[in-house]
Design a protein around this motif. Structure first.
Motif, PDB file in Angstrom:
ATOM      1  N   ARG A 102       0.916  -1.333  -0.092  1.00  0.00           N
ATOM      2  CA  ARG A 102       0.106  -0.071   0.104  1.00  0.00           C
ATOM      3  C   ARG A 102       0.868   1.128  -0.025  1.00  0.00           C
ATOM      4  O   ARG A 102       0.635   2.205  -0.588  1.00  0.00           O
ATOM      5  N   LEU A 132      -8.644  -8.377   0.426  1.00  0.00           N
ATOM      6  CA  LEU A 132      -8.137  -7.107   0.159  1.00  0.00           C
ATOM      7  C   LEU A 132      -6.589  -6.982  -0.509  1.00  0.00           C
ATOM      8  O   LEU A 132      -6.304  -6.048  -1.324  1.00  0.00           O
ATOM      9  N   ASN A 136      -5.799  -5.106  -4.148  1.00  0.00           N
ATOM     10  CA  ASN A 136      -4.634  -4.187  -4.241  1.00  0.00           C
ATOM     11  C   ASN A 136      -3.544  -4.868  -5.242  1.00  0.00           C
ATOM     12  O   ASN A 136      -2.983  -4.087  -6.068  1.00  0.00           O
ATOM     13  N   ASP A 139      -5.174  -3.666  -8.428  1.00  0.00           N
ATOM     14  CA  ASP A 139      -4.833  -2.213  -8.621  1.00  0.00           C
ATOM     15  C   ASP A 139      -3.442  -1.717  -8.802  1.00  0.00           C
ATOM     16  O   ASP A 139      -3.433  -0.867  -9.698  1.00  0.00           O
ATOM     17  N   GLU A 175     -14.251  -2.272  -2.135  1.00  0.00           N
ATOM     18  CA  GLU A 175     -12.874  -1.961  -2.635  1.00  0.00           C
ATOM     19  C   GLU A 175     -12.833  -2.764  -4.096  1.00  0.00           C
ATOM     20  O   GLU A 175     -12.086  -2.403  -4.899  1.00  0.00           O
ATOM     21  N   SER A 179     -12.268  -1.747  -8.284  1.00  0.00           N
ATOM     22  CA  SER A 179     -11.570  -2.375  -9.184  1.00  0.00           C
ATOM     23  C   SER A 179     -12.012  -2.960 -10.507  1.00  0.00           C
ATOM     24  O   SER A 179     -11.316  -3.071 -11.470  1.00  0.00           O
ATOM     25  N   SER A 200     -19.334   0.136  -5.220  1.00  0.00           N
ATOM     26  CA  SER A 200     -18.269   0.596  -4.374  1.00  0.00           C
ATOM     27  C   SER A 200     -18.676   1.325  -3.185  1.00  0.00           C
ATOM     28  O   SER A 200     -18.264   1.246  -1.854  1.00  0.00           O
ATOM     29  N   SER A 204     -18.544   0.579   0.728  1.00  0.00           N
ATOM     30  CA  SER A 204     -17.720   1.133   1.359  1.00  0.00           C
ATOM     31  C   SER A 204     -17.645   2.882   1.306  1.00  0.00           C
ATOM     32  O   SER A 204     -16.815   3.272   0.607  1.00  0.00           O
ATOM     33  N   TYR A 207     -14.497   4.701   1.820  1.00  0.00           N
ATOM     34  CA  TYR A 207     -13.325   4.405   0.745  1.00  0.00           C
ATOM     35  C   TYR A 207     -12.947   5.622  -0.524  1.00  0.00           C
ATOM     36  O   TYR A 207     -13.487   5.557  -1.386  1.00  0.00           O
ATOM     37  N   THR A 209     -10.854   5.841  -2.565  1.00  0.00           N
ATOM     38  CA  THR A 209     -10.338   5.778  -4.046  1.00  0.00           C
ATOM     39  C   THR A 209     -11.325   5.320  -4.819  1.00  0.00           C
ATOM     40  O   THR A 209     -11.370   5.664  -5.881  1.00  0.00           O
TER      41      THR A 209
END
Length: 544
Positions: A102, A132, A136, A139, A175, A179, A200, A204, A207, A209
């Protein structure tokens, strides 16, 4: 020092700082403070003295989160309670790799993004049920394709597999839907992408992002620019320390035509995070493509290139600035750097065609176009530029074929609204092509729709709409006075990018020898000559 951010329902935003002042093996001592960001008033504080283990790591986080919520007098929904109490992994080594990834991913540096993908790969290998970490991994792979040299052909299967794995573990992970939206976008499934982004945020809501990427998504729809700004502002509210979110907010202001506000926001990010390369790239982009300050664009792009030499998109930006300055030697030197990174990358292919266009060798240009088009399939806008170059060479039929290969929807009136919004200047050119190649009726209808969009819809929501080159539509309609007025407005606003290649298009024949137009071209060249001298005094690092 760790920072947790919470957005309460009170008037002011609060920031939580959590500082581990003593760590020795497993014992930890955590000091938590709740501070009003506007008044700097200390509202609440607590010290937690715990024994850290794999079993209680997330229990400690949950305990602190609930204590902070109580201090804010916030009522947590059952869903929020569940999210707080969810344990993402019981493997501390996997979690450590995840956190390392991260931090690396937040830099948006091409080299560090490679390390981020390695860290997330390590995390999912240590714990294949760590949802998660799978998200990521998707991502970081997505970002590596954008900021590095990883091709979409390689990145897409990795991302699809990672998101499928994540959602198989937890299909209520917000999340993962953010994505998934990026995957939909890459396949031009825009309705599905927006639905995924909304999902999303629903799952969340804190979140950042999701709001950031939703804002980016809406950039393809200029009439929704106010939503773009609102989402970017919400992302910045949720994560005020994020440099990439700060840059995105500045970009949203620039899209609205609020250039001074955009520049101030970019400068703010660079002051807070002077090592954040994307802020420098964004400033180079703004100065080159919008403000007509090619010398300043070069200065920022050179700084970015020294900070992150593996960022091939920044080299493409630098190359484009050199072409506008008429410095083809520096342009070619930059292209060689791109080829050294990846000779088949889509940016390398695109800039290779631009380079060939400036050599004034029709046979060579067409050969390069034919080589480049298959490499540009994920970027229809790039393919349309290939069509424009073919049209400038005098082959209207080939230009039409390339436009339709980039998007067959140009022959479907029910798709025009979306296409005009995404490719406004191209819509004017397609209108001309249809009229001249046997489809006068749809061409005229597309021209009318695009002109109304340029004259009425866009000015209602943003400033500086002249940057969309409306003179192409006016010239297609035969209105030379309106076209010349539009060009004069662009000159007044210093929107100087791309005049040289647009000048080769056949609709400009109507004004090619017009004294007013020739005077504008001369004034543009005068301004660029001043900038050219400024760049000549820079250390470009090219040895030229």
């Amino acid at each position: 020092m760790l920072f947790f951010f919470f957005s309460s329902r009170r008037r002011h935003t609060r920031y939580i700082s959590v500082t581990g002042v003593q760590t020795c093996a497993l014992p930890i001592w955590i000091n938590v403070q709740l501070i009003d960001a506007e008044t700097d008033e200390h509202l609440w504080a607590e010290i937690y003295d715990r024994q850290l283990s794999a079993e209680n790591l997330f229990a400690i986080q949950s305990e602190i989160s609930q204590a902070i919520a109580a201090a804010l007098k916030a009522t947590l929904s059952p869903e929020e309670q569940q999210r707080i109490n969810t344990v993402p992994t019981d493997n501390l080594a996997a979690y450590d790799a995840y956190l390392r990834g991260r931090q690396l991913m937040a830099t948006r540096d091409s080299t560090k993004l490679k390390l981020a993908t390695e860290a997330f790969t390590e995390a999912v290998e240590l714990d294949p049920q760590f949802a998660l970490a799978w998200v990521n991994l998707a991502d970081s792979t997505f970002l590596l394709a954008g900021y590095g040299t990883l091709s979409n052909d390689i990145s897409l299967p990795i991302r699809i597999n990672a998101i499928e794995r994540a959602m198989a573990i937890d299909d209520q992970l917000g999340e993962a839907y953010a994505s998934l939206a990026q995957i939909h976008e890459d396949h031009f499934r825009y309705a599905e992408a927006e639905t995924a982004l909304q999902k999303s945020i629903e799952l969340s809501p804190n979140y950042a992002t999701a709001y950031h990427w939703y804002s980016n998504f809406l950039n393809r729809f200029p009439l929704r620019v106010q939503e773009t700004i609102a989402l970017a502002q919400k992302a910045a509210e949720l994560d005020p320390g994020s440099s990439i979110i700060g840059v995105n907010l500045a970009g949203a202001y620039a899209e609205r035509g609020l250039y001074s506000l955009a520049e101030r926001q970019f400068q703010k990010v660079m002051q807070l995070d002077p090592e954040f390369v994307q802020a420098f790239i964004a400033m180079a982009n703004l100065n080159t493509f919008t403000l007509g300050k090619f010398d300043i664009g070069v200065e920022y792009a050179l700084k970015a290139s020294r900070m992150d030499p593996g960022n091939i998109s920044n080299l493409a930006l630098l190359s484009a600035a050199y072409t506008q300055l008429g410095n083809l030697a520096l342009h070619e030197a930059t292209l060689r750097e791109m080829e050294a990174l990846d000779p088949n990358h889509l940016w390398t292919a695109f800039i290779s065609v631009i380079s060939s266009a400036y050599r004034d060798n029709p046979a060579g240009i067409r050969e390069t176009i034919n080589w480049a088009i298959p490499k540009l399939e994920y970027v229809p806008g790039f393919i349309m530029v290939m069509a424009d170059i073919e049209l400038g060479l005098g082959d209207a039929q080939r230009a039409r074929e390339i436009y339709l290969s980039a998007h067959p929807g140009w022959l479907e009136p029910d798709q025009w609204e979306q296409l005009i919004g995404q490719f406004t200047s191209s819509a004017c050119i397609v209108s001309w092509l249809l009229i001249k190649t046997g489809d006068a009726q749809p061409g005229t209808a597309l021209l009318a729709r695009t002109t109304t969009y340029l004259d009425e819809a866009l000015p209602a929501v943003m400033e500086h709409t002249d940057r969309y080159s409306p003179e192409i539509c006016y010239l297609t309609a035969g209105d030379t006075d309106k076209a010349l007025f539009s060009l004069a407005t662009q000159l007044a606003h210093n929107h100087l990018f791309g005049w040289d290649l647009r000048h080769t298009l056949p609709m400009y024949d109507l004004i090619r020898d017009e004294p007013r137009y020739l005077a504008m071209l001369a004034e543009r060249e005068r301004r660029i000559a001043v900038q050219r001298e400024a760049v000549a005094k820079m250390d470009t690092g090219a040895g030229l």
